[in-house]
Design an enzyme around this catalytic site. Structure first.
Site, PDB file in Angstrom:
ATOM      1  N   PRO A 181       0.815  -1.212   0.000  1.00 33.63           N
ATOM      2  CA  PRO A 181       0.000   0.000   0.000  1.00 33.63           C
ATOM      3  C   PRO A 181       0.855   1.272   0.000  1.00 33.63           C
ATOM      4  O   PRO A 181       1.993   1.256   0.458  1.00 33.63           O
ATOM      5  CB  PRO A 181      -0.799  -0.108   1.305  1.00 33.63           C
ATOM      6  N   PHE A 182       0.286   2.339  -0.519  1.00 34.50           N
ATOM      7  CA  PHE A 182       0.900   3.677  -0.529  1.00 34.50           C
ATOM      8  C   PHE A 182       2.245   3.680  -1.250  1.00 34.50           C
ATOM      9  O   PHE A 182       3.145   4.435  -0.916  1.00 34.50           O
ATOM     10  CB  PHE A 182       1.067   4.225   0.908  1.00 34.50           C
ATOM     11  N   ARG A 183       2.384   2.824  -2.226  1.00 33.06           N
ATOM     12  CA  ARG A 183       3.618   2.745  -3.040  1.00 33.06           C
ATOM     13  C   ARG A 183       4.859   2.410  -2.213  1.00 33.06           C
ATOM     14  O   ARG A 183       5.984   2.658  -2.631  1.00 33.06           O
ATOM     15  CB  ARG A 183       3.850   4.031  -3.842  1.00 33.06           C
ATOM     16  N   LEU A 184       4.648   1.819  -1.025  1.00 31.47           N
ATOM     17  CA  LEU A 184       5.808   1.396  -0.220  1.00 31.47           C
ATOM     18  C   LEU A 184       6.143  -0.051  -0.595  1.00 31.47           C
ATOM     19  O   LEU A 184       6.156  -0.947   0.236  1.00 31.47           O
ATOM     20  CB  LEU A 184       5.497   1.538   1.278  1.00 31.47           C
ATOM     21  N   HIS A 185       6.351  -0.240  -1.894  1.00 29.66           N
ATOM     22  CA  HIS A 185       6.561  -1.584  -2.419  1.00 29.66           C
ATOM     23  C   HIS A 185       7.816  -2.202  -1.811  1.00 29.66           C
ATOM     24  O   HIS A 185       8.742  -1.496  -1.445  1.00 29.66           O
ATOM     25  CB  HIS A 185       6.691  -1.531  -3.943  1.00 29.66           C
TER      26      HIS A 185
END
Ligand SMILES: Cc1cc2nc3c(=O)[nH]c(=O)nc-3n(C[C@H](O)[C@H](O)[C@H](O)COP(=O)(O)O)c2cc1C
Length: 206
Positions: A181-185
């Protein structure tokens, strides 16, 4: 016992990235509606210009990742003059990516023969009939060649064409990427200096 699902826990490093790959690949086979074995193959041409296209993974083990193609195609020429490549899998349904970089070797004639023998006869004829990547003046020219080889091998099995075989990418780097989530890949990189060196793992900023 924790109630956290596998997707919620941190991506854990396996001792062996090939085992890690096999786990993800098995999940992709269960989830992807089409071609979970499709991967982008990137090569570099003689002028240093990158080239990329899809191919299918036809084997994976400790030695590397195998695909088959026409040796006289653009990719065949490029891999002969510069035997290094990158591969990328993107499993959209799982929102996961695997990237590999490494050296290329030709598979043995015996290995290529064994795989070629498992292909449907029409695909075997196609391997003879299509001078892949060379100009085609019209669809009829291809159909004519297909008909010619179909007649030639109508009553016998089809031998593997000398211009058709496989390559194995022997990885020095394998990176696993998982959507969070939230581009915290999450990114987990396995790298080794040489094929006989041990794998080292590191995590990368997304
Ligand atoms: C999903 C997918 C899988 C493909 N698999 C292969 C393959 O395993 N081998 C192959 O030679 N071409 C395969 N192709 C075709 C290649 O992408 C490409 O068009 C062809 O090999 C010619 O590439 P080149 O001119 O760079 O050599 C596939 C295409 C798609 C879309």
């Amino acid at each position: 016992m924790s109630s956290a699902s596998k997707e919620e826990t941190e991506l854990t490093a396996a001792d062996d990235p090939i085992e890690h790959f096999k786990e993800w690949f098995a999940e992709a086979k269960g989830k992807e509606p089409n071609d979970p074995e499709a991967m982008t193959l990137a090569t570099v041409d003689a002028a240093g210009c990158p080239n990329a296209r899809m191919v299918l993974l036809k084997g994976v083990d400790e030695r590397g990742f195998v695909f088959y193609t026409n040796l006289e195609s653009a990719k065949g020429e490029e891999l002969r003059s510069n035997p290094k490549a990158a591969l990328v899998f993107h499993w959209k349904s799982l929102r996961r990516q695997v990237r590999l970089r490494g050296d290329i070797e030709a598979v043995s004639g015996a290995e290529a023969n064994a795989y070629f023998a498992t292909r449907p006869k029409d695909s075997q004829i196609g391997a003879w009939a299509s001078p892949q990547s060379r100009p085609l003046e019209g669809r009829f020219a291809l159909e004519k060649e297909v008909a010619r080889y179909a007649a030639k091998y109508a009553l016998t099995s089809v031998p593997r064409p000398p211009h058709w075989s496989g390559f194995r990418l022997k990885p020095l780097e394998i990176e696993f990427w998982r959507n969070r989530p939230f581009r915290l890949h999450e990114r987990l990189l396995y790298a080794r200096e040489t094929l006989s060196a041990p794998w080292k793992t590191s995590r990368l900023f997304p």
